[in-house]
Design a protein around this motif. Sequence first.
Motif, short mmCIF file in Angstrom:
data_model
loop_
_atom_site.label_atom_id
_atom_site.label_comp_id
_atom_site.label_asym_id
_atom_site.label_seq_id
_atom_site.Cartn_x
_atom_site.Cartn_y
_atom_site.Cartn_z
N PRO A 3 47.43 33.46 37.74
CA PRO A 3 46.11 33.72 37.18
C PRO A 3 46.19 34.84 36.15
CG PRO A 3 45.98 33.50 39.55
CD PRO A 3 47.44 33.55 39.21
N ARG A 4 45.52 34.66 35.02
CA ARG A 4 45.57 35.60 33.90
C ARG A 4 44.29 36.43 33.87
NH1 ARG A 4 44.96 32.90 29.64
NH2 ARG A 4 46.23 34.05 28.14
N ILE A 5 44.45 37.75 33.81
CA ILE A 5 43.32 38.66 33.96
C ILE A 5 43.27 39.67 32.82
CG2 ILE A 5 42.24 40.39 35.47
CD1 ILE A 5 43.55 39.00 37.83
N VAL A 6 42.06 39.97 32.36
CA VAL A 6 41.81 41.03 31.38
C VAL A 6 41.05 42.16 32.07
CG1 VAL A 6 40.53 41.66 29.30
CG2 VAL A 6 41.83 39.52 29.37
N ILE A 7 41.51 43.39 31.89
CA ILE A 7 40.85 44.58 32.44
C ILE A 7 40.06 45.25 31.32
CG2 ILE A 7 41.19 46.81 33.56
CD1 ILE A 7 43.94 45.76 34.49
N VAL A 8 38.81 45.60 31.60
CA VAL A 8 37.96 46.24 30.60
C VAL A 8 37.40 47.54 31.16
CG1 VAL A 8 36.05 45.95 28.98
CG2 VAL A 8 37.31 43.93 29.80
N ASP A 9 37.92 48.65 30.68
CA ASP A 9 37.48 49.98 31.14
C ASP A 9 37.93 51.00 30.10
OD1 ASP A 9 37.30 52.54 32.71
OD2 ASP A 9 36.80 51.15 34.32
N MET A 14 42.05 54.44 35.20
CA MET A 14 41.46 53.36 35.99
C MET A 14 42.12 52.04 35.64
SD MET A 14 39.47 52.16 38.26
CE MET A 14 38.63 53.69 38.70
N CYS A 15 42.37 51.81 34.36
CA CYS A 15 43.08 50.59 33.96
C CYS A 15 44.44 50.51 34.63
CB CYS A 15 43.25 50.56 32.44
SG CYS A 15 41.75 50.18 31.51
N MET A 16 45.14 51.64 34.69
CA MET A 16 46.47 51.66 35.30
C MET A 16 46.39 51.34 36.78
SD MET A 16 49.18 54.84 35.54
CE MET A 16 49.13 55.05 33.76
N ALA A 17 45.39 51.93 37.48
CA ALA A 17 45.25 51.69 38.92
C ALA A 17 44.92 50.23 39.19
CB ALA A 17 44.15 52.60 39.48
N VAL A 18 44.03 49.66 38.40
CA VAL A 18 43.66 48.26 38.58
C VAL A 18 44.85 47.35 38.29
CG1 VAL A 18 42.17 46.40 37.73
CG2 VAL A 18 41.22 48.69 38.09
N ARG A 19 45.58 47.66 37.23
CA ARG A 19 46.75 46.85 36.88
C ARG A 19 47.77 46.84 38.02
NH1 ARG A 19 50.06 45.10 32.52
NH2 ARG A 19 48.49 45.63 30.94
N LEU A 20 48.01 48.00 38.63
CA LEU A 20 48.97 48.09 39.74
C LEU A 20 48.56 47.21 40.90
CD1 LEU A 20 49.76 51.93 39.73
CD2 LEU A 20 51.29 50.06 39.07
N LEU A 108 40.68 50.36 46.95
CA LEU A 108 41.26 49.35 46.07
C LEU A 108 41.47 48.02 46.79
CD1 LEU A 108 43.82 51.46 44.02
CD2 LEU A 108 41.66 50.50 43.23
N GLU A 109 41.55 48.05 48.09
CA GLU A 109 41.68 46.80 48.84
C GLU A 109 40.42 45.95 48.69
OE1 GLU A 109 44.38 45.50 50.17
OE2 GLU A 109 45.34 47.26 49.30
N GLU A 110 39.29 46.60 48.48
CA GLU A 110 38.04 45.86 48.24
C GLU A 110 38.15 45.08 46.94
OE1 GLU A 110 33.95 45.00 49.41
OE2 GLU A 110 35.63 45.95 50.42
#
Length: 217
Positions: A3-9, A14-20, A108-110
């Motif tokens: 699945p391909r995802i784009v992060i917008v922040d 925060m981008c780094m944490a979400v990416r991890l 982050l588990e949420e």
Amino acid sequence: MLPRIVIVDDHPLMCMAVRLVLERDGYEVVAECHTGADCVQTVRSLEPDLVILDLNIPKLDGFSVIERLRSSAIKTHILILTSSDSSHYAFRCLQAGASGFVCKDDKLEELSRAVKAVLAGYSYFHKRVTDLLIENAIASTKKPPSAFNSELSLLTDRELTVFGLLVKGMSNQEIGQTLMLSHKTVSTYKIRLMNKLNAPNMVELAKIAQRHDIATA
């Protein structure tokens, strides 16, 4: 195929944490965007499976991004990840067409659970939000609106966004730069908010925000 995802922040950490979290769970992050305008352009170009979107981003707020993406033929899912921890924001996002809503204060588990659910075709909102949606639909022609359709229901999505930024202490100029609006337009929104909410000053606006669990500065 992953699945391909784009992060917008607009916050790099925060981008780094979400990416991890996403890469740990086996997803592919195809882009990171820091403004709403970049997000719209990137999603139209890449057509990812999911967009993880903050509401409080510059150059098109989150609600405007949702509106633009939903008005296109792109079938990308939208998951909101924001600091605007209020059921009013979550409810508006559900109405606007988002598939899920997670607060940044949650673990982050949420986020991990929400991503899995949304990509599987499910919605991911607090039960209270979905219960109120059903309640309001049933009650709309039978009795006075529920608490969700109280004073804040008078506001448009853009007015709610401006309201949230005002009570956080941002100046008209700062709000204008964030939302790509002129100082005069922000002033107009402020006057409209005070009229709709019967608030003669910023102190009363802040009281209304606190009453509805909208964070103030």
